[in-house]
Design a protein around this motif. Structure first.
Motif, PDB file in Angstrom:
ATOM      1  N   CYS A   1       3.702   5.425   3.635  1.00  0.00           N
ATOM      2  CA  CYS A   1       4.548   4.760   3.162  1.00  0.00           C
ATOM      3  C   CYS A   1       5.028   5.499   1.896  1.00  0.00           C
ATOM      4  CB  CYS A   1       4.502   3.257   2.782  1.00  0.00           C
ATOM      5  SG  CYS A   1       4.367   1.851   3.866  1.00  0.00           S
TER       6      CYS A   1
ATOM      7  N   GLU B   1       6.803   2.208  13.154  1.00  0.00           N
ATOM      8  CA  GLU B   1       8.261   2.089  12.807  1.00  0.00           C
ATOM      9  C   GLU B   1       8.847   0.544  13.253  1.00  0.00           C
ATOM     10  OE1 GLU B   1       9.595   6.006  14.939  1.00  0.00           O
ATOM     11  OE2 GLU B   1       7.884   5.140  14.298  1.00  0.00           O
TER      12      GLU B   1
ATOM     13  N   PHE C   1       8.419   3.635   5.810  1.00  0.00           N
ATOM     14  CA  PHE C   1       7.554   3.830   6.096  1.00  0.00           C
ATOM     15  C   PHE C   1       8.319   5.040   7.213  1.00  0.00           C
ATOM     16  CE2 PHE C   1       5.701   4.455  10.230  1.00  0.00           C
ATOM     17  CZ  PHE C   1       4.396   4.084  10.302  1.00  0.00           C
TER      18      PHE C   1
ATOM     19  N   ASN D   1      -1.676   6.527   4.422  1.00  0.00           N
ATOM     20  CA  ASN D   1      -0.683   5.560   4.305  1.00  0.00           C
ATOM     21  C   ASN D   1       0.679   6.579   4.520  1.00  0.00           C
ATOM     22  OD1 ASN D   1       0.491   4.439   2.266  1.00  0.00           O
ATOM     23  ND2 ASN D   1      -0.358   4.980   0.265  1.00  0.00           N
TER      24      ASN D   1
ATOM     25  N   LEU E   1       8.848   1.114  -1.690  1.00  0.00           N
ATOM     26  CA  LEU E   1       8.770   1.869  -0.649  1.00  0.00           C
ATOM     27  C   LEU E   1       8.946   2.375   1.065  1.00  0.00           C
ATOM     28  CD1 LEU E   1       5.747   3.114  -2.011  1.00  0.00           C
ATOM     29  CD2 LEU E   1       7.479   4.073  -2.658  1.00  0.00           C
TER      30      LEU E   1
ATOM     31  N   CYS F   1       5.378  -2.085   3.665  1.00  0.00           N
ATOM     32  CA  CYS F   1       5.222  -1.689   2.738  1.00  0.00           C
ATOM     33  C   CYS F   1       5.415  -2.011   1.445  1.00  0.00           C
ATOM     34  CB  CYS F   1       6.672   0.491   2.693  1.00  0.00           C
ATOM     35  SG  CYS F   1       6.234   1.220   3.665  1.00  0.00           S
TER      36      CYS F   1
ATOM     37  N   TYR G   1       6.448  -1.903   9.842  1.00  0.00           N
ATOM     38  CA  TYR G   1       5.950  -1.207  10.647  1.00  0.00           C
ATOM     39  C   TYR G   1       5.221  -2.038  11.283  1.00  0.00           C
ATOM     40  CZ  TYR G   1       1.695  -0.639   7.218  1.00  0.00           C
ATOM     41  OH  TYR G   1       1.189  -0.666   6.414  1.00  0.00           O
TER      42      TYR G   1
ATOM     43  N   ASP H   1      10.947  -0.221   5.461  1.00  0.00           N
ATOM     44  CA  ASP H   1       9.957  -1.036   5.395  1.00  0.00           C
ATOM     45  C   ASP H   1       9.170  -1.732   5.774  1.00  0.00           C
ATOM     46  OD1 ASP H   1      11.411  -3.180   4.970  1.00  0.00           O
ATOM     47  OD2 ASP H   1      10.934  -3.417   2.604  1.00  0.00           O
TER      48      ASP H   1
END
Length: 243
Positions: A69, A32, A59, A67, A57, A53, A40, A38
C-alpha cells in the motif's frame, strides 16, 4: 427449523461472495482488485481473502515488499478507479496522505496525515503544493487558482523585485543578487528569485554589482574609501552611505 440471521452472518456472506468472485492465480500472494484501487486479495492455498489498504493509500502490485500500500501519486491505478469511503478526521480528508491546506488561498502549506494525525508543512518560499504529485512545485506547474501572494521581507524592509533579473544573454537569473543601498560590504541574494537573504563580503572587500561578486574597494565606484576611516579595526568598518 429456523435460522437466526445476524449482521455478522450477512457481512460474512457478502465477503464470501466477493472472495468467490476473485480467482487466485496458481502462486500464493497479494493481488489487486480489478475495480477498486485500495482493495486487494491475500491468496493462501488458492483461497482469496479481501483486504483494504489503510484509508488514503492504494495498492501497488509492483511493489516487491510485503506491504504494497502506497501513496496515490506513486501508483498507477489504471482502470481501478473505485476507492473505499473516506474516513475524514480533523483537517485530514482521509486518514493517510498529503493534502492541501483547507483554505484554498493558502497554497504554500499542506498536511501530512498519518492515521488521522496531521503535521502542517510549509513549502520552500515561492513554491505551491501540488496534490497530484504530493510535492511542492513552481506555481505554474501547480496551476492552482486564488492563491494569496506571500511576500518575504527582511528586517530592513528588502523584498525581492517581482520583475526578476536577467543576465547578459537575456536569461532569467535563478538566484539574483542585489547591492545593499547604503552598505558597500553587504548584498542580497534572492533564492529562486523570491526568498531574500542578507549576506556580506569578507572584511576588506565590497560588493561589485557589475561583476556580481565581492571585489577590492578600488574596483567599485563609490566604495573606494569604504575602509579608509578605520584602518586599525578593519573587522568593524564604519558604515557610510553609498554614493
Amino acid at each position: 427449523m429456523k435460522f437466526l440471521v445476524t449482521t455478522a452472518t450477512v457481512v460474512f456472506a457478502i465477503a464470501t461472495t466477493a472472495n468467490a468472485q476473485f480467482k487466485c492465480p496458481a502462486k500464493d500472494g497479494q493481488y489487486e482488485d480489478p475495480k477498486q484501487c485500495d482493495k486487494y486479495y491475500e491468496c493462501i492455498d488458492g483461497i482469496p481473502q479481501a483486504k483494504l489498504c489503510p484509508d488514503g493509500l492504494v495498492f501497488d502490485p509492483l511493489i516487491r515488499k510485503r506491504n504494497k500500500c502506497d501513496q496515490p501519486f506513486n501508483v498507477d491505478c489504471g482502470d481501478r478507479t473505485e476507492l473505499q469511503p473516506p474516513q475524514p478526521k480533523g483537517v485530514c480528508p482521509r486518514l493517510n496522505g498529503f493534502f492541501a491546506h483547507e483554505d484554498p488561498t493558502v497554497c504554500n502549506k499542506f498536511y501530512n496525515c498519518i492515521a488521522g494525525e496531521h503535521t502542517e508543512i510549509a513549502c520552500t518560499n515561492g513554491l505551491h503544493f501540488d496534490e497530484f504529485s504530493g510535492t511542492c512545485v513552481w506555481p505554474d506547474a501547480a496551476g492552482r487558482q486564488g492563491c494569496k501572494q506571500t511576500l518575504n521581507t527582511l528586517k530592513d524592509g528588502f523584498t525581492c523585485p517581482k520583475e526578476g533579473q536577467k543576465d547578459a544573454n537575456g536569461q532569467l537569473v535563478v538566484h539574483p543578487k542585489y547591492a545593499h543601498p547604503t552598505d558597500c560590504q553587504r548584498f542580497y541574494v534572492c533564492l529562486n528569485g523570491v526568498e531574500p537573504r542578507d549576506l556580506g563580503c569578507q572584511v576588506g572587500e565590497v560588493y561589485n554589482e557589475e561583476s556580481q561578486r565581492c571585489d577590492a574597494p578600488e574596483n567599485v565606484p563609490g566604495c573606494e574609501d569604504w575602509y579608509k576611516d578605520d584602518p586599525a579595526q578593519p573587522a568593524k568598518p564604519q558604515k557610510k552611505n553609498r554614493k
